[in-house]
Enzyme design. Structure first.
Site, PDB file in Angstrom:
ATOM      1  CD  GLU A 160     -16.665  -6.332  35.898  1.00 54.90           C
ATOM      2  OE1 GLU A 160     -15.561  -5.777  35.838  1.00 54.90           O
ATOM      3  OE2 GLU A 160     -17.739  -5.721  35.842  1.00 54.90           O
ATOM      4  CD  GLU A 265     -23.207  -4.737  36.868  1.00 62.38           C
ATOM      5  OE1 GLU A 265     -22.598  -4.017  36.053  1.00 62.38           O
ATOM      6  OE2 GLU A 265     -22.643  -5.277  37.844  1.00 62.38           O
TER       7      GLU A 265
END
Ligand code: G3I
Length: 373
Positions: A160, A265
């Site tokens: 991220e 995810e």
């Protein structure tokens, strides 16, 4: 023997598992159905790693051939104080994967969130120098990757680092070290285990700005001779985001770089959420009943739409199975999911493939049937 609630739940679950499949018929298994397509993974929590969630473990063994650490390898958990490592849970996690012949992914080495403050400051609370932060990143990566060398097969090296518009997230790593912190993280991970696969992982990867920026980042690493094996598209989805066509464009764009594409995810929330396509963990909102519409159960038409949405995405993954190496769900049952508490705490969500009773939802059979088409 005194029958505790846990024991009763275990016995009831075991009975359910044994009764749900007619004798002589092989129980449906996601990993078996997808064995020629891509790995099917899930994220393990403390209950799985320490073996207390016995029913969850049975589901993992039956349906999944890849595992990732949901929390236990994050820097805040594994090195909360400089030089003090807590390996116990991660050791159990890796051992479980090995005993069950599963592909083991470590998550995650450099992430702005869950990074303890000591990484960036001295004893007076002042920011330390670029050199000191680099040394700390190096020690963290060498120690963690080195400990599981040859056993953890792939690492989410950086998580991220890019915002949805494509700009680089202004983290303490970036602020103090500079833009080359990503390159250094990959370099250190490769030095610590030259055989391990190394990944960049992020959410909202169907956003055009993020897609383009990730492509640029990977090209840059490749041009500098830095090892990067794959890109993780997290896949935290809702019923109306991401746009599946935009998601496909990202699969194509990432695969064109010559790296593996992974859905790392996946979950599909059914709850109202104002902020759209994000998995920004720092977001919070207060509990309101109208924000928790399915606390008493899921209406049939909502479940049908959920099944279709999962099936649409798995059909896309199958279409691109030459590019996709792994599809990982972010948890096993709806009881485990972070979605129940984010961004509104205390809600009842249904984003995963197994229900609170540990049974496969009807969508599991639909996903298995897709492989036969
Ligand atoms: O283990 C402690 C427990 O001892 C304590 O009593 C309790 C009180 O708050 O907290 C527990 O830790 C929580 C942990 O989950 C385990 O449940 C943390 O507070 C909580 O912040 C943590 O949330 C995790 C979140 O990342 C932040 O690390 C979620 O479980 C996890 O699913 C989520 O995963 C992230 C990925 O790593 C990166 N991509 C987005 C994804 C979803 O946010």
């Amino acid at each position: 023997m005194k029958l505790t609630t846990t024991w009763l739940a275990t016995i009831a679950g075991a009975l359910l598992l044994s009764c749900s499949t007619p004798q002589n018929e092989e129980a449906p298994s996601l990993k078996k159905a997808y064995q020629d397509k891509f790995l099917i993974g899930t994220a393990l929590n403390a209950g799985h790693n320490y073996g207390t969630d016995t029913l969850g473990i049975a589901v993992i063994r039956e349906h999944f051939n890849a595992i990732v650490a949901e929390n236990c390898m994050k820097s805040m958990h594994i090195q909360p104080t400089e030089g003090v490592f807590f390996f116990d849970e991660a050791d159990h996690f890796v051992q479980f994967g090995e005993e069950n012949n599963m592909y083991i992914t470590g998550h995650t080495l450099v992430w702005h969130s869950q990074a303890p403050d000591w990484f960036f400051i001295n004893e007076k609370g002042e920011d330390v120098s670029r050199e000191v932060v680099i040394e700390r990143i190096k020690n963290h990566i060498y120690t963690l990757v080195g400990r599981y060398k040859g056993r953890v097969k792939g690492w989410d090296v950086v998580n991220e680092a890019i915002l949805d518009d494509g700009s680089w997230r202004n983290t303490k790593f970036k602020e103090i070290v500079g833009d080359d912190y990503i390159k250094l993280a990959f370099q250190f991970a490769h030095e610590a285990d030259p055989e391990a696969e190394l990944y960049y992982n992020d959410y909202a990867m169907a956003q055009e700005g993020k897609r383009n920026s990730v492509v640029e980042l990977v090209k840059q690493l490749q041009a500098e001779g830095i090892r990067i094996d794959g890109i993780g598209m997290q896949g935290h989805m809702g019923m109306d985001y991401p746009d599946i066509n935009e998601f496909e464009k990202s699969i194509d764009a990432f695969a064109a770089l010559g790296v593996k594409v992974m859905i790392t995810e996946m979950d599909i929330t059914l709850l109202p959420f104002p902020a759209g396509e994000t998995a920004e963990v720092s977001l919070t909102a207060e509990y309101q009943e109208k924000m928790n519409p399915y606390a008493a159960g899921l209406p049939a038409e909502v479940e049908a739409a959920f099944n279709k949405r999962y099936s649409d995405f798995f059909a896309l993954f199958l279409k691109h199975s030459d590019k996709i190496s792994r599809v990982t769900l972010w948890g096993v049952t709806d009881n485990d999911t972070w979605r129940n508490d984010w961004p509104v705490p205390g809600r009842t969500d249904y984003p995963l493939l197994f229900g609170r009773d540990y049974q496969p939802k009807p969508v599991v059979q639909q996903l298995i049937d897709l492989t036969k088409e």
